[in-house]
Design an enzyme around this catalytic site. Structure first.
Site, mmCIF file in Angstrom:
data_model
loop_
_atom_site.group_PDB
_atom_site.id
_atom_site.type_symbol
_atom_site.label_atom_id
_atom_site.label_comp_id
_atom_site.label_asym_id
_atom_site.label_seq_id
_atom_site.Cartn_x
_atom_site.Cartn_y
_atom_site.Cartn_z
ATOM 1 N N ASN A 1 26.526 -15.038 17.108
ATOM 2 C CA ASN A 1 27.401 -15.730 18.062
ATOM 3 C C ASN A 1 27.204 -17.251 18.023
ATOM 4 O O ASN A 1 27.690 -17.961 18.896
ATOM 5 C CB ASN A 1 27.148 -15.197 19.482
ATOM 6 C CG ASN A 1 25.713 -15.452 19.950
ATOM 7 O OD1 ASN A 1 24.930 -16.082 19.239
ATOM 8 N ND2 ASN A 1 25.380 -14.977 21.135
ATOM 9 N N HIS B 1 24.250 -18.808 18.224
ATOM 10 C CA HIS B 1 23.104 -19.350 18.961
ATOM 11 C C HIS B 1 22.074 -19.960 18.013
ATOM 12 O O HIS B 1 21.907 -19.519 16.879
ATOM 13 C CB HIS B 1 22.490 -18.338 19.934
ATOM 14 C CG HIS B 1 21.677 -17.229 19.349
ATOM 15 N ND1 HIS B 1 21.716 -15.942 19.832
ATOM 16 C CD2 HIS B 1 20.781 -17.207 18.340
ATOM 17 C CE1 HIS B 1 20.885 -15.188 19.147
ATOM 18 N NE2 HIS B 1 20.310 -15.930 18.232
HETATM 19 C C1 GLP Z 1 16.954 -14.600 17.089
HETATM 20 C C2 GLP Z 1 16.206 -15.932 17.253
HETATM 21 C C3 GLP Z 1 16.918 -17.054 16.556
HETATM 22 C C4 GLP Z 1 17.350 -16.575 15.188
HETATM 23 C C5 GLP Z 1 18.417 -15.529 15.342
HETATM 24 C C6 GLP Z 1 18.934 -14.963 14.026
HETATM 25 O O1 GLP Z 1 17.560 -14.153 18.239
HETATM 26 N N1 GLP Z 1 15.981 -16.317 18.600
HETATM 27 O O2 GLP Z 1 16.056 -18.184 16.483
HETATM 28 O O3 GLP Z 1 17.871 -17.644 14.454
HETATM 29 O O4 GLP Z 1 17.988 -14.496 16.171
HETATM 30 O O5 GLP Z 1 18.165 -13.918 13.572
HETATM 31 P P1 GLP Z 1 18.313 -13.232 12.160
HETATM 32 O O6 GLP Z 1 17.798 -14.214 11.174
HETATM 33 O O7 GLP Z 1 17.456 -12.016 12.243
HETATM 34 O O8 GLP Z 1 19.757 -12.936 11.979
#
Ligand code: GLP
Length: 252
Positions: A143, A145
């Site tokens: 999303n 973030h």
């Molecule tokens: C988590 C962390 C983020 C990270 C994101 C993506 O929720 N808080 O800092 O960038 O998810 O994660 P992934 O790399 O597993 O897709």
């Protein structure tokens, strides 16, 4: 392949393995340039390969972690450090436990803190007292973030307590036994904390991130897509695999 688009330096790599090598090389170069620098670390599945490369480089004496100070982006709240899904545990398991880092110089928001508001304030002060972050590593949520700065009406500035989006809870449930076990809230550096970093490295992997990667670079700057704020930072490097870059490729 290296591209330059506005404030972004963009590396597109063939697969996850070469993405991880490129990201690790960029981090290693920064550590060499600033052996006692302040480094911001991220969690999630994406940087795991990068951290593996950094461990190998440290074993081969190519980089020295002994002088750096680290601040992690975020942590679930509440969560025990011994919980295998805490970011404290993650960092030990995936990097800090295997390199010659000074453990007294590691900072991760405390998921066990009694008073969450003062933990947030204290964390932000510690970053400021260290002189700010020289180099911040970021992943990105589906999303948009960054850290745990979820889509919102306004950008949240400094380190704060946040309720997680249902989509984030679902996305992160892959690391837990069930959705019910995923903590519903977290402590995260704010958008301003991240934007005050001198340099930023964003790592994006996989076809499912192609839309959000495109929005980050080419979409409107809006707190609805928190990562879009990176368009306003002067020094952002993005490393993507080909699948994540699919949608942006025709425009760079
Ligand atoms: C988590 C962390 C983020 C990270 C994101 C993506 O929720 N808080 O800092 O960038 O998810 O994660 P992934 O790399 O597993 O897709």
């Amino acid at each position: 392949m290296k591209h330059k688009y506005q404030n972004f330096t963009i590396y597109i790599e063939n697969d996850y393995e070469s993405l991880s090598h490129t990201a690790a090389k960029i981090i290693a170069a920064q550590i060499k340039e600033r052996p006692s620098g302040i480094f911001g670390f991220a969690t999630g599945g994406t940087p795991v390969g990068t951290y593996k490369c950094l461990i190998e480089m440290n074993k081969a004496n190519e980089i020295d972690f002994s002088q750096i100070t680290t601040f992690n982006l975020d942590e679930y709240y509440p969560i025990n450090k011994t919980n295998s899904q805490s970011y404290d545990f993650f960092m030990k398991e995936n990097l800090f436990g295997y390199v010659n880092i000074n453990h007294e110089k590691i900072h991760i928001p405390n998921g066990e803190a009694k008073d969450v508001a003062s933990e947030c304030e204290n964390y932000e002060c510690q970053i400021a007292d260290a002189g700010g972050i020289d180099f911040q590593i970021l992943g990105i949520g589906l999303n948009g973030h960054i850290g745990f700065n979820e889509p919102a009406e306004t950008f949240q500035t400094f380190t704060h307590y946040v309720s997680l989006d249902t989509t984030t809870i679902e996305a992160n449930s892959r690391f837990f036994e069930s959705v019910a076990e995923v903590p519903k809230s977290a402590i995260t550096m704010g958008i301003k904390t991240i934007m005050m970093s001198r340099r930023i490295l964003l790592i994006i992997n996989g076809a499912q991130k192609a839309d959000i990667a495109y929005e980050t670079v080419f979409g409107s700057i809006t707190p609805r897509v928190p990562a879009s704020v990176l368009q306003l930072h002067h020094d952002v490097t993005i490393v993507l695999d080909r699948e994540a870059a699919e949608k942006m490729l025709p425009r760079i």
